[in-house]
Design a protein around this motif. Structure first.
Motif, PDB file in Angstrom:
ATOM      1  N   VAL A  84     -22.629  42.190  32.681  1.00 22.17           N
ATOM      2  CA  VAL A  84     -21.406  41.400  32.768  1.00 22.17           C
ATOM      3  C   VAL A  84     -21.233  40.654  31.439  1.00 22.17           C
ATOM      4  CG1 VAL A  84     -20.102  39.748  34.147  1.00 22.17           C
ATOM      5  CG2 VAL A  84     -21.941  41.049  35.225  1.00 22.17           C
ATOM      6  N   PHE A  85     -20.110  40.907  30.756  1.00 22.69           N
ATOM      7  CA  PHE A  85     -19.820  40.229  29.486  1.00 22.69           C
ATOM      8  C   PHE A  85     -18.559  39.391  29.621  1.00 22.69           C
ATOM      9  CE2 PHE A  85     -20.532  44.796  27.928  1.00 22.69           C
ATOM     10  CZ  PHE A  85     -21.914  44.697  27.914  1.00 22.69           C
ATOM     11  N   PRO A  86     -18.636  38.084  29.397  1.00 23.99           N
ATOM     12  CA  PRO A  86     -17.381  37.352  29.185  1.00 23.99           C
ATOM     13  C   PRO A  86     -16.871  37.758  27.793  1.00 23.99           C
ATOM     14  CG  PRO A  86     -19.287  35.868  29.419  1.00 23.99           C
ATOM     15  CD  PRO A  86     -19.823  37.231  29.301  1.00 23.99           C
ATOM     16  N   LEU A  87     -15.585  38.139  27.699  1.00 21.59           N
ATOM     17  CA  LEU A  87     -15.076  38.672  26.428  1.00 21.59           C
ATOM     18  C   LEU A  87     -15.158  37.635  25.321  1.00 21.59           C
ATOM     19  CD1 LEU A  87     -13.853  41.144  25.106  1.00 21.59           C
ATOM     20  CD2 LEU A  87     -11.595  40.290  25.740  1.00 21.59           C
ATOM     21  N   VAL A  88     -14.812  36.420  25.639  1.00 19.81           N
ATOM     22  CA  VAL A  88     -15.071  35.308  24.709  1.00 19.81           C
ATOM     23  C   VAL A  88     -15.704  34.186  25.513  1.00 19.81           C
ATOM     24  CG1 VAL A  88     -13.210  35.793  23.063  1.00 19.81           C
ATOM     25  CG2 VAL A  88     -12.752  34.399  25.078  1.00 19.81           C
ATOM     26  N   GLN A  89     -16.359  33.248  24.826  1.00 24.06           N
ATOM     27  CA  GLN A  89     -17.011  32.167  25.562  1.00 24.06           C
ATOM     28  C   GLN A  89     -16.022  31.042  25.816  1.00 24.06           C
ATOM     29  OE1 GLN A  89     -20.998  30.952  24.703  1.00 24.06           O
ATOM     30  NE2 GLN A  89     -21.450  32.821  23.589  1.00 24.06           N
ATOM     31  N   ASN A  90     -15.512  30.986  27.034  1.00 23.72           N
ATOM     32  CA  ASN A  90     -14.734  29.823  27.436  1.00 23.72           C
ATOM     33  C   ASN A  90     -15.028  29.534  28.897  1.00 23.72           C
ATOM     34  OD1 ASN A  90     -13.096  31.341  29.161  1.00 23.72           O
ATOM     35  ND2 ASN A  90     -11.627  31.778  27.540  1.00 23.72           N
ATOM     36  N   GLN A  91     -14.568  28.362  29.354  1.00 28.54           N
ATOM     37  CA  GLN A  91     -15.006  27.920  30.669  1.00 28.54           C
ATOM     38  C   GLN A  91     -14.496  28.827  31.787  1.00 28.54           C
ATOM     39  OE1 GLN A  91     -14.140  23.805  31.619  1.00 28.54           O
ATOM     40  NE2 GLN A  91     -15.230  24.092  33.553  1.00 28.54           N
ATOM     41  N   GLN A  92     -13.223  29.272  31.670  1.00 33.37           N
ATOM     42  CA  GLN A  92     -12.655  30.115  32.721  1.00 33.37           C
ATOM     43  C   GLN A  92     -13.431  31.428  32.865  1.00 33.37           C
ATOM     44  OE1 GLN A  92     -10.989  28.490  30.363  1.00 33.37           O
ATOM     45  NE2 GLN A  92      -8.819  28.174  30.911  1.00 33.37           N
ATOM     46  N   PHE A  93     -13.697  32.076  31.728  1.00 34.08           N
ATOM     47  CA  PHE A  93     -14.413  33.350  31.793  1.00 34.08           C
ATOM     48  C   PHE A  93     -15.837  33.151  32.305  1.00 34.08           C
ATOM     49  CE2 PHE A  93     -11.726  35.806  28.418  1.00 34.08           C
ATOM     50  CZ  PHE A  93     -10.589  35.564  29.200  1.00 34.08           C
ATOM     51  N   GLU A  94     -16.436  32.022  31.920  1.00 35.32           N
ATOM     52  CA  GLU A  94     -17.799  31.744  32.402  1.00 35.32           C
ATOM     53  C   GLU A  94     -17.817  31.546  33.910  1.00 35.32           C
ATOM     54  OE1 GLU A  94     -20.012  28.645  30.308  1.00 35.32           O
ATOM     55  OE2 GLU A  94     -19.654  29.799  28.462  1.00 35.32           O
ATOM     56  N   GLU A  95     -16.794  30.833  34.409  1.00 35.77           N
ATOM     57  CA  GLU A  95     -16.690  30.631  35.867  1.00 35.77           C
ATOM     58  C   GLU A  95     -16.565  31.972  36.569  1.00 35.77           C
ATOM     59  OE1 GLU A  95     -16.939  28.003  37.933  1.00 35.77           O
ATOM     60  OE2 GLU A  95     -17.670  27.021  36.116  1.00 35.77           O
ATOM     61  N   ALA A  96     -15.664  32.818  36.049  1.00 33.01           N
ATOM     62  CA  ALA A  96     -15.450  34.133  36.656  1.00 33.01           C
ATOM     63  C   ALA A  96     -16.749  34.952  36.615  1.00 33.01           C
ATOM     64  CB  ALA A  96     -14.333  34.869  35.927  1.00 33.01           C
ATOM     65  N   THR A  97     -17.476  34.859  35.499  1.00 36.22           N
ATOM     66  CA  THR A  97     -18.749  35.565  35.372  1.00 36.22           C
ATOM     67  C   THR A  97     -19.721  35.100  36.453  1.00 36.22           C
ATOM     68  OG1 THR A  97     -18.413  35.778  32.996  1.00 36.22           O
ATOM     69  CG2 THR A  97     -20.673  36.036  33.786  1.00 36.22           C
ATOM     70  N   LYS A  98     -19.759  33.784  36.686  1.00 40.88           N
ATOM     71  CA  LYS A  98     -20.655  33.243  37.716  1.00 40.88           C
ATOM     72  C   LYS A  98     -20.304  33.767  39.100  1.00 40.88           C
ATOM     73  CE  LYS A  98     -22.218  28.906  35.737  1.00 40.88           C
ATOM     74  NZ  LYS A  98     -21.868  27.493  35.649  1.00 40.88           N
ATOM     75  N   VAL A  99     -19.005  33.829  39.389  1.00 47.83           N
ATOM     76  CA  VAL A  99     -18.564  34.323  40.704  1.00 47.83           C
ATOM     77  C   VAL A  99     -19.043  35.764  40.917  1.00 47.83           C
ATOM     78  CG1 VAL A  99     -16.525  35.002  42.042  1.00 47.83           C
ATOM     79  CG2 VAL A  99     -16.563  32.798  40.835  1.00 47.83           C
TER      80      VAL A  99
END
Lengths: 659, 659
Positions: B558-573
């Motif tokens: 699983v890669f967040p495309l860029v590091q930001n809070q929204q993508f990190e949250e989605a990655t956690k889910v």
């Protein structure tokens, strides 16, 4: 079969059938609690006669193929057990739950290392010198006995004598608590003082007790010269590979490496069935952590747990026993030395309770100062009360940096981690430059080992070497990996100190090690899950293993109520679906009554039974409540699967939820 | 990130994104087959240079923590390997698939027996005498070498010499085919004839070759007198427990017992990495069957399979190789000796192909008459072609009743089964009645062993004893389990013959044994799944392990495309959901480009990658086709889970099915 026959046969199933999705009758609650009371009453009865209870459980475990003595047809070998089909399934289920609770939940790296181990590894770890028990010999038969076990047995027997004084009884109690910490001389003196003789023969015993190394020895390779041992624990395989695993984890701390594997200990006098075996399964976790930061981000998940704890101070006062403590408080007030250790205590507690261990018979006992290895920072054993008394089942130890340092020193390979400093600092740093050409000429193929050993010198050693080189021009230097000394000359190395800005702190990680004796845990679970109850007719005591569906070896039995083609077809449909879901089940088409089939399944701990009594719907019966629900043929397999996998409870299935 | 940046970043993901549920563009098929062609071309290229290919694979396997030499920091021990985090996950996945294909599918009983084994067991089985390799010694250094390996190596080297005659080349070919069957004298003679010297040193070799027992020896218990061995196979543990397992199966044949466990062989000169190790994992099946009926009800399921088979007659003709045969025909015309053996050949084939073994590089080779154990009825090895040549990975043998008879004889315990006769028959039956009182007086504690040994006498032996007792009044009698002779007197037993109606036939079952070398199978799978392909830019050769999703150590990155809070949250889910489904995955938040992240995951054989590039939907990329689909955040975990568990294919997910 006509309707009257069918209803009679269903009647034989012991409880009225209720339709699925119907509301649960209120009376059930009362019946449920009544039943629990009866079980408790029975439990305290068996506690009064632990040996009879143990024998009853052992008989069933052997008869129903949980385990049997290995090589039984040749008279067996003490301390060796084989896991039969039921026992092996329980073991696999427990391991799968263990992986879920630890490896998967904590993103641990699971590895599999060799059991055969060369001598140098256990020289480094200290096992060759110290992994011993003290034994005495029957002077006439030559049989060996553990000195501490003889004294324990003596004290326990003497305590039962009602005529002894209160002082004498207290003396035996104190000795029982301290016997594992006594030296050879102290044990020998006690054996003499009490006049203890060899069991069975009453022959005199050798004096003083002598240490016996518990590792099985063998030689590796055809020459017979390379001494090896079978690992007595899995941990050393992890420590020697630390560098690889640290890299796998992206060179970040903390991280944990897990290993499940057989280990081997040549017990002097194995006993207590699966409790003290010579070959058994360990599941170990080595959690590597920065010694300057042993906090744990998930500690809040367990801090409100209240569990039976027995700190060392309490043990040293007589008459004390384990008390309910809140884990968060125990860490906050320093009773437990770190959040990380506390977190694992909490997780071990949750795991054991999930397996079916009675939480009132599970305590965490802290090692006393004398009991703990000299390097350990803190150590707690999860002990489970069973018919053998309190048995150590999981050891949770903060081993500090001992193991990594020991292997680093012996191998000459640095086993270290680094952490970014908040601010760079200026330090005086040792600059060690090997002169490749000179070293190569002098040592040829050994050059690599020599250089590694030189690089492993600490600052003090290096500066001492520098001084000797400057005064004498050469120095004798031991290279462990070569097993010999070499002569280092002045032109072979340059050693100096320089001031440098350092951005990282380099250190040897601490290790927190939860180590699970899987066989012991499973045995205690067998005892805790065992109960008896009266048959419906009230004329027979029936055995029941109340295994959690996750642990039960067989999840479900399927009985066609009578043998006819339609019911057999339906049975096949159910079985095929269960098989494709990976649910272990048994089909019972023997000619016995449904009541007997239930009894047979209860004794094996099968949580659910499906009776095929129509072509369109069937009944599921719950082992513990003996309640039944009717389910359509189409959905029965998925209902049983969801309960077997722990996704739904019987209560949820019964009446309340749409499945 | 603005839309332009995002589309550029997604572009970096190498393939255009297609929406889920859209029809698959036709061009994809062409791209797919083009790709396969390229892989094939590469494969034949690496086949030309097997050593370079092997080294390339081995480098990645070590670097990506599939395995490493054990105790590496101490210089390692030949023949011992540790499985790192990736390798251990593959092993666990392969075992889980093995259980599905064999244990669960055939309702086998899985057991776990001791590895430590007392000497008497391997005396009975013949291992103490016969489990040997012939070795020669370097007369100067004392190093040992396997005689057959030296001759093999010599022949292989000499064959490469283009100047040798066709006759000489044929001689080497014949010798290579027969070398494993040669006696010590024959091997010694060949070594002398060719003037073979010790490898590396060229020193003279000892003559003739001597047998070396491959079992690791140890002693069990503190006295040092109880000789034991580490099991070199798991089978004997099953044979000695036959009575228990037969009872567990309701005293019905056929049934099979399975066991997975570590075994130990003290190889003289271990080599070839995981192919010839001193400690490795075996998965064995002992299928017990009535020797008068070796049919198999499920044989029709496999009879139409066509697979590469190499019967013994073909091997004895020069220039032959394995040919595609239909399994049904091979059994029908007697090439394979029974349906049961044929059934297991078919199941082994399906299992290996499912793992990812190339079916064109998998053959079933029948043992030649000389190669087969004297008691075996038939034996076929599943051999897999890899850079080391054709490697035996599974042995499938009909061992007849040999093992059960051997243990029966040695232990004095009958290991038999019974079958109802169609019609009862009248037989003359041996009636053996021990006189308990007299035997008890004479033998006391040994009575049980004496009686068991007497009962194990066959008819001929018993009648001979009867004659001696009648003529001399007593007879010397060997009791193996006591290790001594005893004197049996006339009043201790009564032996007679009576005519009786018999309803059952009592017999010793035959055993069909498929035995899987798990490490070898996995190693061959690594080679077969390995390929390289050009990077998108065409400037780099990238490594790809094309593991089946069932076998792959990590199912998904699983890669967040860029590091930001929204993508990190989605990655956690996503991660939380995957974890609760038990799907092993990795989150990569390093700062490298998506292309590099893909390359890193491809090299580890991760089949799917999720790029989190929005808060509501994400893309999944398939390793093999490099195609991508867009999936909602809500359903992505369940889509990946269904593919990782083999329930859906990428093709099914892409475009055609509603997920």
């Amino acid at each position: 079969m006509n309707p009257t026959e069918q209803s009679a046969a269903v009647e034989d199933q012991e409880a009225p059938v209720q339709p699925l999705n119907a509301a649960k009758p209120e009376s059930d609650v009362a019946i449920g609690s009544l039943f629990v009371d009866k079980v408790k009453a029975e439990k305290s009865a068996v506690e009064k006669e632990p040996e009879a209870f143990r024998q009853a459980v052992a008989n069933i475990l052997e008869r129903r193929s949980f385990y049997n003595p290995s090589f039984d047809i040749y008279g067996g070998v003490a301390g060796l057990l084989d896991y039969g089909p039921s026992g092996r399934l329980v073991e696999l289920n427990v391991l799968s739950l263990w992986r879920k609770y630890f490896v998967n939940e904590e993103d641990m790296l699971e590895v599999g290392c060799s059991a055969l181990t060369p001598e140098i590894v256990f020289n480094a770890s200290g096992h060759v010198k110290k992994f011993t028990d003290l034994m005495v010999k029957d002077e006439i038969t030559g049989a060996f006995h553990r000195a501490d076990h003889l004294i324990k047995g003596y004290c326990e027997r003497r305590k039962k004598d009602v005529s002894i004084s209160a002082e004498k009884a207290a003396e035996f109690d104190n000795l029982l608590a301290a016997v594992e910490d006594l030296s050879a001389e102290e044990l020998g003196a006690k054996i003499k003082e009490y006049g203890i003789t060899a069991p069975h023969t009453n022959n005199p015993l050798s004096h003083p007790p002598r240490p016996f190394n518990l590792m099985f020895q063998t030689s590796i390779g055809p020459t017979g010269s390379a001494l090896g041992y079978l690992r007595p624990e899995t941990a050393q395989g992890i420590f020697v590979n630390f560098k690889n695993y640290y890299n796998d984890n992206g060179r970040k701390l903390p991280f944990a490496v897990a290993q499940v594997g057989r280990v081997f200990r040549n017990e002097i006098s194995p006993r207590q069935g699966p409790i003290r075996a010579r070959e058994f399964l360990l599941a170990e976790i080595e959690h590597f952590v920065d010694p300057e930061n042993k906090s744990h981000p998930k500690f809040p998940d367990v801090e409100s747990l209240e569990l039976l704890m027995f700190p060392r101070e309490e043990q040293e006062m007589s008459g004390q026993s384990a008390k309910k403590l809140c884990l968060g408080e125990a860490v906050a007030n320093g009773t437990v030395n770190s959040e990380t250790l506390g977190y694992f205590i909490g997780r071990v507690y949750l795991f054991l309770v999930c397996l079916g261990i009675d939480k009132e018979r599970l305590r965490f006992r802290q090692h006393k100062a004398k009991e703990m290895a000299h390097y350990a920072a803190d150590c707690w054993d999860a002990e489970i009360d069973c018919s053998y008394g309190w048995i150590e089942c999981v050891g949770i130890a903060d081993r500090s940096a001992y193991d990594l340092l020991a292997h680093s020193k012996k191998s000459g390979v640095a086993l270290e981690a680094e952490a970014k400093l908040a601010e760079p600092i200026e330090v005086e740093k040792l600059i060690f430059t090997p002169a490749k050409k000179e070293l190569g000429l002098a040592f040829k193929g050994d050059q690599k080992n020599v250089v590694e050993a030189l690089k492993a010198l600490n600052e003090q050693e290096a500066m001492k070497m520098k001084a000797t080189l400057e005064s004498k021009g050469e120095v004798e230097f031991e290279v462990c990996t070569l097993g010999k000394n070499v002569t280092i000359k002045k032109d072979m190395v340059s050693i100096s100190k320089e001031k440098k800005l350092v951005f990282e702190r380099v250190f040897t990680p601490s290790v927190v090690e939860p180590s699970f004796g899987i066989g012991r845990i499973i045995y205690c679970m067998y005892e805790h899950c065992f109960s008896t109850r009266l048959s419906k007719a009230g004329d027979q005591q029936l055995n029941v293993f109340r295994f959690s569906p996750l642990v039960a070896p067989i999840k479900c039995t399927v009985f066609p109520l009578v043998q006819n083609q339609q019911f057999e077809e339906a049975t096949k449909v159910i079985s095929k679906q269960l098989k494709s879901d990976g649910i272990k089940h048994k089909i019972d088409i023997t000619g016995t009554s449904i009541g007997k089939k239930y009894a047979r399944a209860d004794e094996l701990g099968v949580p659910f039974a499906i009776t095929v009594d129509s072509q369109t719907s069937v009944t599921i019966r719950d082992r513990d409540s003996r309640d039944q629900v009717r389910v359509s043929l189409k959905e029965v397999a998925s209902v049983v699967t969801s309960m077997a996998e722990g996704k739904k409870t019987w209560q949820e299935v019964c009446g309340r939820l749409n499945v």
